[in-house]
Write a protein that holds these residues in place. Structure first.
Motif, PDB file in Angstrom:
ATOM      1  N   SER A  97       9.736  19.099  20.139  1.00 58.63           N
ATOM      2  CA  SER A  97      11.223  20.339  20.367  1.00 58.63           C
ATOM      3  C   SER A  97      12.566  19.261  20.579  1.00 58.63           C
ATOM      4  CB  SER A  97      10.303  20.111  22.513  1.00 58.63           C
ATOM      5  OG  SER A  97       9.786  19.356  22.564  1.00 58.63           O
ATOM      6  N   VAL A  98      13.175  19.703  21.425  1.00 60.55           N
ATOM      7  CA  VAL A  98      14.880  18.842  21.713  1.00 60.55           C
ATOM      8  C   VAL A  98      14.933  18.136  23.024  1.00 60.55           C
ATOM      9  CG1 VAL A  98      15.499  19.427  18.736  1.00 60.55           C
ATOM     10  CG2 VAL A  98      16.111  20.459  21.334  1.00 60.55           C
ATOM     11  N   GLU A  99      15.727  17.575  23.319  1.00 58.59           N
ATOM     12  CA  GLU A  99      16.113  17.274  24.657  1.00 58.59           C
ATOM     13  C   GLU A  99      17.420  16.357  24.317  1.00 58.59           C
ATOM     14  OE1 GLU A  99      12.031  15.355  25.741  1.00 58.59           O
ATOM     15  OE2 GLU A  99      12.479  13.998  25.939  1.00 58.59           O
ATOM     16  N   PRO A 100      18.229  17.038  24.823  1.00 59.13           N
ATOM     17  CA  PRO A 100      19.984  16.676  24.448  1.00 59.13           C
ATOM     18  C   PRO A 100      20.716  15.893  25.914  1.00 59.13           C
ATOM     19  CG  PRO A 100      20.378  19.483  25.017  1.00 59.13           C
ATOM     20  CD  PRO A 100      18.630  19.200  25.166  1.00 59.13           C
ATOM     21  N   ALA A 101      21.363  14.968  25.493  1.00 55.57           N
ATOM     22  CA  ALA A 101      21.704  13.845  26.232  1.00 55.57           C
ATOM     23  C   ALA A 101      23.444  13.992  25.760  1.00 55.57           C
ATOM     24  CB  ALA A 101      21.336  12.991  27.291  1.00 55.57           C
ATOM     25  N   GLU A 102      24.004  14.289  26.700  1.00 54.92           N
ATOM     26  CA  GLU A 102      25.555  14.112  27.033  1.00 54.92           C
ATOM     27  C   GLU A 102      26.083  13.372  27.537  1.00 54.92           C
ATOM     28  OE1 GLU A 102      27.762  18.714  26.352  1.00 54.92           O
ATOM     29  OE2 GLU A 102      25.869  19.204  26.686  1.00 54.92           O
ATOM     30  N   PRO A 153      10.310  22.398  11.899  1.00 55.99           N
ATOM     31  CA  PRO A 153      11.026  23.927  12.512  1.00 55.99           C
ATOM     32  C   PRO A 153      12.355  23.592  13.014  1.00 55.99           C
ATOM     33  CG  PRO A 153       9.178  22.325  14.177  1.00 55.99           C
ATOM     34  CD  PRO A 153       9.216  22.342  12.799  1.00 55.99           C
ATOM     35  N   LYS A 154      13.347  25.246  12.618  1.00 54.62           N
ATOM     36  CA  LYS A 154      14.591  24.623  13.098  1.00 54.62           C
ATOM     37  C   LYS A 154      14.390  24.814  14.343  1.00 54.62           C
ATOM     38  CE  LYS A 154      16.141  26.857   8.663  1.00 54.62           C
ATOM     39  NZ  LYS A 154      15.273  27.524   7.847  1.00 54.62           N
ATOM     40  N   LEU A 155      15.248  24.026  15.710  1.00 58.06           N
ATOM     41  CA  LEU A 155      15.399  23.734  16.799  1.00 58.06           C
ATOM     42  C   LEU A 155      16.954  24.126  16.727  1.00 58.06           C
ATOM     43  CD1 LEU A 155      12.361  21.770  17.641  1.00 58.06           C
ATOM     44  CD2 LEU A 155      12.382  23.874  17.053  1.00 58.06           C
ATOM     45  N   THR A 156      17.739  24.575  18.182  1.00 51.19           N
ATOM     46  CA  THR A 156      18.771  24.514  18.851  1.00 51.19           C
ATOM     47  C   THR A 156      18.701  24.469  20.133  1.00 51.19           C
ATOM     48  OG1 THR A 156      18.665  26.918  19.128  1.00 51.19           O
ATOM     49  CG2 THR A 156      19.209  26.479  17.374  1.00 51.19           C
ATOM     50  N   THR A 157      19.757  24.006  20.672  1.00 48.76           N
ATOM     51  CA  THR A 157      20.475  23.921  21.916  1.00 48.76           C
ATOM     52  C   THR A 157      21.373  23.752  22.094  1.00 48.76           C
ATOM     53  OG1 THR A 157      19.851  22.064  23.706  1.00 48.76           O
ATOM     54  CG2 THR A 157      20.675  21.451  21.475  1.00 48.76           C
ATOM     55  N   GLU A 158      21.634  24.276  23.716  1.00 49.39           N
ATOM     56  CA  GLU A 158      23.496  25.041  24.498  1.00 49.39           C
ATOM     57  C   GLU A 158      23.235  23.334  24.737  1.00 49.39           C
ATOM     58  OE1 GLU A 158      24.380  27.460  23.378  1.00 49.39           O
ATOM     59  OE2 GLU A 158      21.957  27.498  22.773  1.00 49.39           O
ATOM     60  N   LEU A 159      24.477  22.929  23.986  1.00 53.18           N
ATOM     61  CA  LEU A 159      25.582  22.048  24.605  1.00 53.18           C
ATOM     62  C   LEU A 159      26.611  22.312  26.492  1.00 53.18           C
ATOM     63  CD1 LEU A 159      26.957  20.318  21.943  1.00 53.18           C
ATOM     64  CD2 LEU A 159      25.220  19.877  22.707  1.00 53.18           C
ATOM     65  N   LYS A 160      26.800  21.437  27.207  1.00 55.97           N
ATOM     66  CA  LYS A 160      27.415  22.251  28.627  1.00 55.97           C
ATOM     67  C   LYS A 160      29.121  22.649  27.902  1.00 55.97           C
ATOM     68  CE  LYS A 160      24.928  19.058  30.860  1.00 55.97           C
ATOM     69  NZ  LYS A 160      24.798  18.027  31.508  1.00 55.97           N
ATOM     70  N   GLU A 161      29.725  21.371  27.067  1.00 55.52           N
ATOM     71  CA  GLU A 161      30.933  21.700  26.375  1.00 55.52           C
ATOM     72  C   GLU A 161      30.568  21.841  24.536  1.00 55.52           C
ATOM     73  OE1 GLU A 161      33.861  21.513  27.735  1.00 55.52           O
ATOM     74  OE2 GLU A 161      32.391  21.615  29.840  1.00 55.52           O
ATOM     75  N   PRO A 162      31.480  22.361  24.313  1.00 59.34           N
ATOM     76  CA  PRO A 162      31.610  22.039  22.251  1.00 59.34           C
ATOM     77  C   PRO A 162      31.474  20.257  22.179  1.00 59.34           C
ATOM     78  CG  PRO A 162      33.271  23.231  23.187  1.00 59.34           C
ATOM     79  CD  PRO A 162      32.638  22.699  24.428  1.00 59.34           C
ATOM     80  N   LEU A 163      31.306  20.534  20.758  1.00 57.72           N
ATOM     81  CA  LEU A 163      30.544  19.270  20.251  1.00 57.72           C
ATOM     82  C   LEU A 163      32.087  19.171  19.801  1.00 57.72           C
ATOM     83  CD1 LEU A 163      29.101  17.543  18.939  1.00 57.72           C
ATOM     84  CD2 LEU A 163      28.879  18.309  16.923  1.00 57.72           C
ATOM     85  N   GLY A 164      33.220  18.934  18.969  1.00 56.01           N
ATOM     86  CA  GLY A 164      34.559  18.615  18.930  1.00 56.01           C
ATOM     87  C   GLY A 164      33.973  17.713  17.642  1.00 56.01           C
ATOM     88  N   ASP A 165      34.722  16.615  18.139  1.00 58.70           N
ATOM     89  CA  ASP A 165      34.607  15.410  17.513  1.00 58.70           C
ATOM     90  C   ASP A 165      33.554  13.751  17.881  1.00 58.70           C
ATOM     91  OD1 ASP A 165      36.474  16.187  15.638  1.00 58.70           O
ATOM     92  OD2 ASP A 165      37.519  15.148  17.387  1.00 58.70           O
TER      93      ASP A 165
END
Length: 157
Positions: free
Chosen positions: A101-106, A133-145
């Motif tokens: 699984s993945v856990e994002p932090a922005e 496995p290929k896993l995805t996560t949604e960001l609050k803001e686009p990745l950009g730079d």
């Protein structure tokens, strides 16, 4: 004479065994020199090797935008974006009874993606295989730079 009977008997047995082995296959392939497909189409096969290219519609994130210092040695590195940078995808690693699984932090400067492999607390029989496995996560803001920091850890459930 006894020896001749044994040799003849063995020959007859061999002939019968080969004739009965799979007569339909022999007839179907007679004169056909094309290789026989024995596996499922590629899209149905599980990933046995880490991905080298992003999935269709994904855009690979440049290596200069990745920080992989915290990853275990040999951990696969494939990161891509989708949906104009709002979705980030990674190739994780799991094996046996493990589940990735993945856990994002922005933050404003970076996106930290921790890839977690969770395994059962209680000992049990598990297969000895690795999956990617290929896993995805949604960001609050686009990745950009922003920089993407990749980490991995193992946990017990």
């Amino acid at each position: 004479m006894k020896r001749l009977g044994t040799v003849v008997g063995a020959g007859v047995l061999l002939f019968l065994a080969s004739a009965c082995a799979n007569p339909q296959e022999s007839q179907d392939n007679a004169g056909d020199t094309r290789p026989t497909e024995t596996s499922a189409p590629a899209e149905e096969q599980p990933d046995r090797q880490p991905a080298r290219t992003p999935p269709s519609g994904g855009e690979k994130v440049a290596a200069a935008q990745l920080d992989t210092k915290a990853l275990a040695k040999g951990y696969p590195v494939m990161v891509w974006t989708e949906d104009d940078g709002r979705t980030v995808g990674v190739v994780a690693q799991e094996g046996g009874c493990g589940k990735a699984s993945v856990e994002p932090a922005e933050s404003a400067a970076q996106v930290v993606i921790t890839m977690v492999e969770t395994t059962p607390k209680a000992p049990q029989a598990c297969t000895m295989d690795l999956r990617y496995p290929k896993l995805t996560t949604e960001l609050k803001e686009p990745l950009g730079d922003r920089k993407i920091v990749l980490k991995n850890e193992q946990r017990k459930s």
